[in-house]
Design a protein around this motif. Structure first.
Motif, PDB file in Angstrom:
ATOM      1  N   GLY A   1      -9.629  -3.916  -8.911  1.00  0.00           N
ATOM      2  CA  GLY A   1      -9.961  -2.654  -9.836  1.00  0.00           C
ATOM      3  C   GLY A   1     -10.382  -1.364  -8.963  1.00  0.00           C
ATOM      4  N   LEU A   2      -9.786  -1.330  -8.085  1.00  0.00           N
ATOM      5  CA  LEU A   2     -10.233   0.105  -7.312  1.00  0.00           C
ATOM      6  C   LEU A   2      -9.947   1.413  -7.733  1.00  0.00           C
ATOM      7  CD1 LEU A   2      -9.555  -0.877  -3.357  1.00  0.00           C
ATOM      8  CD2 LEU A   2     -11.852  -0.885  -4.618  1.00  0.00           C
ATOM      9  N   GLY A   3     -10.673   2.315  -7.926  1.00  0.00           N
ATOM     10  CA  GLY A   3     -10.192   3.545  -8.651  1.00  0.00           C
ATOM     11  C   GLY A   3      -9.436   4.259  -7.508  1.00  0.00           C
ATOM     12  N   THR A   4      -8.768   5.314  -7.797  1.00  0.00           N
ATOM     13  CA  THR A   4      -7.919   6.137  -6.941  1.00  0.00           C
ATOM     14  C   THR A   4      -8.764   6.892  -5.727  1.00  0.00           C
ATOM     15  OG1 THR A   4      -8.153   8.160  -8.432  1.00  0.00           O
ATOM     16  CG2 THR A   4      -6.373   6.644  -8.541  1.00  0.00           C
ATOM     17  N   ASP A   5     -10.047   6.817  -6.091  1.00  0.00           N
ATOM     18  CA  ASP A   5     -10.950   7.525  -4.913  1.00  0.00           C
ATOM     19  C   ASP A   5     -11.903   6.701  -4.498  1.00  0.00           C
ATOM     20  OD1 ASP A   5     -12.469   7.410  -7.340  1.00  0.00           O
ATOM     21  OD2 ASP A   5     -13.207   9.349  -7.215  1.00  0.00           O
ATOM     22  N   ALA A   6     -11.664   5.304  -4.266  1.00  0.00           N
ATOM     23  CA  ALA A   6     -12.741   4.356  -3.994  1.00  0.00           C
ATOM     24  C   ALA A   6     -13.106   4.438  -2.451  1.00  0.00           C
ATOM     25  CB  ALA A   6     -11.898   2.903  -4.478  1.00  0.00           C
TER      26      ALA A   6
ATOM     27  N   GLY B   1       0.862  -1.416   0.105  1.00  0.00           N
ATOM     28  CA  GLY B   1       0.183   0.068  -0.039  1.00  0.00           C
ATOM     29  C   GLY B   1       0.862   1.157   0.185  1.00  0.00           C
ATOM     30  N   ILE B   2       1.909   1.297   0.813  1.00  0.00           N
ATOM     31  CA  ILE B   2       2.619   2.399   0.831  1.00  0.00           C
ATOM     32  C   ILE B   2       3.627   2.656  -0.488  1.00  0.00           C
ATOM     33  CG2 ILE B   2       4.824   3.349   1.934  1.00  0.00           C
ATOM     34  CD1 ILE B   2       3.552   2.146   4.755  1.00  0.00           C
ATOM     35  N   LEU B   3       3.930   1.716  -1.033  1.00  0.00           N
ATOM     36  CA  LEU B   3       4.819   1.500  -2.179  1.00  0.00           C
ATOM     37  C   LEU B   3       3.728   2.224  -3.385  1.00  0.00           C
ATOM     38  CD1 LEU B   3       6.653  -1.363  -2.148  1.00  0.00           C
ATOM     39  CD2 LEU B   3       7.775   0.804  -2.317  1.00  0.00           C
ATOM     40  N   ILE B   4       2.421   1.709  -3.367  1.00  0.00           N
ATOM     41  CA  ILE B   4       1.706   2.189  -4.571  1.00  0.00           C
ATOM     42  C   ILE B   4       1.248   3.796  -4.104  1.00  0.00           C
ATOM     43  CG2 ILE B   4      -0.786   2.272  -5.341  1.00  0.00           C
ATOM     44  CD1 ILE B   4      -0.609  -1.089  -4.691  1.00  0.00           C
ATOM     45  N   ALA B   5       1.116   4.206  -2.923  1.00  0.00           N
ATOM     46  CA  ALA B   5       0.704   5.605  -2.796  1.00  0.00           C
ATOM     47  C   ALA B   5       1.918   6.513  -3.319  1.00  0.00           C
ATOM     48  CB  ALA B   5       0.393   5.503  -1.042  1.00  0.00           C
ATOM     49  N   LEU B   6       3.368   5.852  -2.684  1.00  0.00           N
ATOM     50  CA  LEU B   6       4.408   6.769  -2.969  1.00  0.00           C
ATOM     51  C   LEU B   6       4.448   6.820  -4.603  1.00  0.00           C
ATOM     52  CD1 LEU B   6       7.049   5.191  -0.467  1.00  0.00           C
ATOM     53  CD2 LEU B   6       6.015   7.578  -0.767  1.00  0.00           C
ATOM     54  N   GLY B   7       4.066   5.779  -5.247  1.00  0.00           N
ATOM     55  CA  GLY B   7       3.966   5.870  -6.915  1.00  0.00           C
ATOM     56  C   GLY B   7       3.081   6.828  -7.449  1.00  0.00           C
ATOM     57  N   PHE B   8       2.153   6.830  -6.817  1.00  0.00           N
ATOM     58  CA  PHE B   8       1.035   8.008  -7.194  1.00  0.00           C
ATOM     59  C   PHE B   8       1.669   9.150  -6.799  1.00  0.00           C
ATOM     60  CE2 PHE B   8      -2.704   4.698  -6.987  1.00  0.00           C
ATOM     61  CZ  PHE B   8      -2.515   4.517  -8.163  1.00  0.00           C
ATOM     62  N   MET B   9       2.378   9.526  -5.717  1.00  0.00           N
ATOM     63  CA  MET B   9       2.747  10.895  -5.368  1.00  0.00           C
ATOM     64  C   MET B   9       3.861  11.288  -6.442  1.00  0.00           C
ATOM     65  SD  MET B   9       3.137  10.775  -1.099  1.00  0.00           S
ATOM     66  CE  MET B   9       3.921  12.155  -1.157  1.00  0.00           C
TER      67      MET B   9
ATOM     68  N   ALA C   1       6.435   4.524 -11.717  1.00  0.00           N
ATOM     69  CA  ALA C   1       5.837   3.178 -12.227  1.00  0.00           C
ATOM     70  C   ALA C   1       6.585   1.787 -11.510  1.00  0.00           C
ATOM     71  CB  ALA C   1       6.144   2.994 -13.749  1.00  0.00           C
ATOM     72  N   LEU C   2       7.979   2.069 -11.322  1.00  0.00           N
ATOM     73  CA  LEU C   2       8.795   1.179 -10.359  1.00  0.00           C
ATOM     74  C   LEU C   2       8.095   1.305  -9.090  1.00  0.00           C
ATOM     75  CD1 LEU C   2      11.043  -0.756 -10.118  1.00  0.00           C
ATOM     76  CD2 LEU C   2      12.479   1.349  -9.416  1.00  0.00           C
ATOM     77  N   LEU C   3       7.823   2.087  -8.379  1.00  0.00           N
ATOM     78  CA  LEU C   3       7.150   2.054  -7.283  1.00  0.00           C
ATOM     79  C   LEU C   3       5.632   1.394  -7.175  1.00  0.00           C
ATOM     80  CD1 LEU C   3       8.174   5.391  -6.002  1.00  0.00           C
ATOM     81  CD2 LEU C   3       8.767   3.586  -4.892  1.00  0.00           C
TER      82      LEU C   3
ATOM     83  N   VAL D   1     -15.321  14.519   4.924  1.00  0.00           N
ATOM     84  CA  VAL D   1     -14.395  15.416   4.377  1.00  0.00           C
ATOM     85  C   VAL D   1     -13.622  14.505   3.303  1.00  0.00           C
ATOM     86  CG1 VAL D   1     -13.932  16.694   6.407  1.00  0.00           C
ATOM     87  CG2 VAL D   1     -12.500  14.719   5.979  1.00  0.00           C
ATOM     88  N   GLY D   2     -13.903  13.358   3.052  1.00  0.00           N
ATOM     89  CA  GLY D   2     -13.271  12.453   2.131  1.00  0.00           C
ATOM     90  C   GLY D   2     -11.923  12.079   2.163  1.00  0.00           C
ATOM     91  N   SER D   3     -11.322  12.085   3.223  1.00  0.00           N
ATOM     92  CA  SER D   3      -9.910  11.633   3.270  1.00  0.00           C
ATOM     93  C   SER D   3      -9.765  10.255   2.805  1.00  0.00           C
ATOM     94  CB  SER D   3      -9.311  11.643   4.750  1.00  0.00           C
ATOM     95  OG  SER D   3      -9.261  13.085   4.939  1.00  0.00           O
ATOM     96  N   ALA D   4      -8.550   9.775   2.165  1.00  0.00           N
ATOM     97  CA  ALA D   4      -8.334   8.398   1.905  1.00  0.00           C
ATOM     98  C   ALA D   4      -6.966   8.034   2.086  1.00  0.00           C
ATOM     99  CB  ALA D   4      -8.723   8.526   0.186  1.00  0.00           C
ATOM    100  N   GLN D   5      -6.971   6.744   2.310  1.00  0.00           N
ATOM    101  CA  GLN D   5      -5.655   6.064   2.740  1.00  0.00           C
ATOM    102  C   GLN D   5      -5.460   4.817   2.339  1.00  0.00           C
ATOM    103  OE1 GLN D   5      -2.712   6.200   3.698  1.00  0.00           O
ATOM    104  NE2 GLN D   5      -2.277   6.069   5.774  1.00  0.00           N
ATOM    105  N   ARG D   6      -4.182   4.676   1.747  1.00  0.00           N
ATOM    106  CA  ARG D   6      -3.810   3.348   1.011  1.00  0.00           C
ATOM    107  C   ARG D   6      -3.069   2.533   2.010  1.00  0.00           C
ATOM    108  NH1 ARG D   6      -4.019   2.479  -4.578  1.00  0.00           N
ATOM    109  NH2 ARG D   6      -5.199   3.903  -5.603  1.00  0.00           N
TER     110      ARG D   6
END
Length: 506
Positions: A351-356, A150-158, A194-196, A439-444
């Protein structure tokens, strides 16, 4: 008298170290030297052999099998769960002293060091307790994969957002693995993103097989690992997700346990664990999943995902309040773990979207789980006269525990004053869960508290929700404790006043 101890809990995060601290402090209070080896998620530093040799007795404050238990052969011992040591460390010390005086030796001479993964399931417990222990065995081994992935995916998105702007988050998910293998550029931010992302996705892919495999391991020991992992992989292949992993974990565990108890000829016994059990159990699990129940469970998962993603407005806020209340109720106990497991396994939905919604659920659960320890820290520092000296010291540690999303930091307060603390925690945590949803906060990432704040969307809303819940809980605790002061606190204050008067007189 000198004692040594080993502490461990299923997740190896909070109770392991709280039990160690509690035992050391309880021993110090009665003049007993206690040295504790923590066998936690971060590994362990074995006790010095000389300390073990000099010890009069041993305390096993463990929910997992103690590693290298043969080191303590011949020593009088007590074997308690880790929560017993957290809640009643003086009682555990007293029991250990009684065992030493009775001279009860530990019957572990010649035991072999544990080389397999460790779990501890009470075979004499009730059905409900054993099911929870089997499930928590799977969850405890699953969490590191979820956290890393989860953290690697979130870092990849950042990184993708910095490198590619608003379209970078979508673009990074479409970069093929072949590009990383053949055309990776050190100077490209999108390539790093992409690597992250790809590495995190691979780590995340182990979630369901690990969950299934270690549930089966908890039931059948080593024979359950192969069919459990195979069943989890099949669940992913047919789209059954974590629900399928739960089913295959229990199915594989009981099937492997049953086969392992077959009465077979001596010549066959040697190949049972390496050929017969994994072969038969894996085949049956695969057959049942592919042919019988895989598709229905996949449909159920699709329905659950559709329902969650269809929630909006007041429904989401009510869900956040419910999950928050569950997190604040027993502070690391079964109900808290149900809410946490629901959030963590939701992250594995395909198949989760970024705002699931699943990411918002994780954020609500994490924020609510931070409230109780932070509130106890705030209340015990703001109104010291309402708390014992021990609670004031626990409050100092609770700041860090709360910020790190370790709900168990509030347990010493709840153990001493259950209804006031739990009632206050329920109210504040439910408010926090509702606000996070609002407030819509989300966390991976499934863990980390404020230390993974950069990975949380709308971090200011997240922090506001935690702060509001903390203040509400702390205020309620102060009001309730003020209405009926604790006699122990009053006695301590009287002693303090007397000592101060004596000092002034001198």
């Amino acid at each position: 008298m000198k004692l040594v101890a080993v502490s461990s809990c299923p997740t190896g995060i909070a109770h392991t170290y709280m039990a160690a601290e509690a035992l050391e402090q309880a021993g110090k209070a009665v003049g007993i030297e206690v040295h504790v080896e923590t066998q936690g998620a971060a590994g362990s530093t074995p006790l010095d052999p000389q300390l073990i040799a000099d010890a009069d007795g041993v305390i096993y404050a463990a929910d997992l099998e103690v590693k290298d238990k043969d080191r303590f052969a011949g020593k009088p011992f007590v074997d308690v769960g880790v929560k017993k040591a957290v809640h009643d460390a003086p009682g555990v010390i007293a029991a250990a002293v009684a065992a030493v005086e009775a001279g009860v030796p530990a019957p572990v001479a010649g035991a072999a060091p544990i080389a397999a993964p460790a779990t501890k399931v009470d075979r004499n417990a009730g059905v409900g307790t054993r099911i929870r222990q089997w499930l928590m065995t799977g969850v405890s081994y699953m969490i590191p994969f979820v956290a890393a992935g989860g953290i690697l995916i979130a870092l990849g998105f950042m990184v993708a957002q910095f490198a590619g702007g608003s379209d970078g988050v979508i673009a990074v998910t479409k970069v093929p693995v072949s590009h990383l293998l053949n055309d990776f550029s050190v100077a490209s931010g999108m390539d790093w993103a992409a690597l992250l992302f790809q590495t995190g996705a691979v780590a995340f892919g182990f979630l369901v097989p690990v969950l299934s495999g270690f549930i089966a391991y908890g039931i059948a020991d080593r024979p359950g690992l192969v069919p459990g992992f195979v069943g989890g992989a099949v669940s992913v292949a047919v789209g059954a997700g974590f629900l399928g992993g739960l089913v295959t974990g229990f199915m594989a565990g009981f099937l492997a346990l049953w086969i392992s108890r077959w009465k077979v000829a001596k010549g066959v016994r040697g190949i049972m664990p390496v050929v017969v059990i994994p072969l038969l159990s894996s085949f049956v699990v695969g057959l049942v999943m592919f042919v019988v129940i895989g598709q229905p469970i996949a449909s159920l998962m699709d329905g659950l995902s559709s329902w969650l993603n269809g929630l909006s407005g007041s429904n989401l806020i009510l869900l956040g309040a419910l999950l928050g209340a569950m997190m604040g109720f027993d502070l690391g106990g079964p109900i808290n773990k149900v809410a946490y497991t629901f959030a963590v396994t939701g992250l594995a939905t395909e198949g989760l979207g970024t705002d699931a919604v699943q990411y918002r659920i994780m954020a609500a659960v994490m924020a609510a789980g931070m409230v109780a320890p932070l509130a106890m820290a705030l209340a015990s520092s703001a109104r010291k006269k309402l708390f014992t000296h021990a609670e004031q010291e626990n409050g100092k540690a609770a700041w860090l525990l709360g910020l790190s999303f370790i709900s168990e930091g509030a347990i010493p307060f709840a153990a001493a004053d259950p209804w006031r603390v739990i009632l206050s925690s329920l109210v504040g945590s439910s408010v926090t869960g509702a606000i996070v949803m609002g407030v819509g906060s989300a966390q991976r990432a499934p863990h980390g508290g404020v230390w993974v704040l950069p990975l949380i969307s709308n971090p200011f809303g997240f922090l506001m929700a935690v702060a509001v819940g903390m203040v509400i809980t702390a205020a309620l605790v102060v009001v309730l404790k003020s209405a009926k002061p604790n006699p122990i606190v009053q006695a301590e204050q009287a002693v303090d006043e007397q000592q101060e008067l004596v000092a002034q007189t001198v």
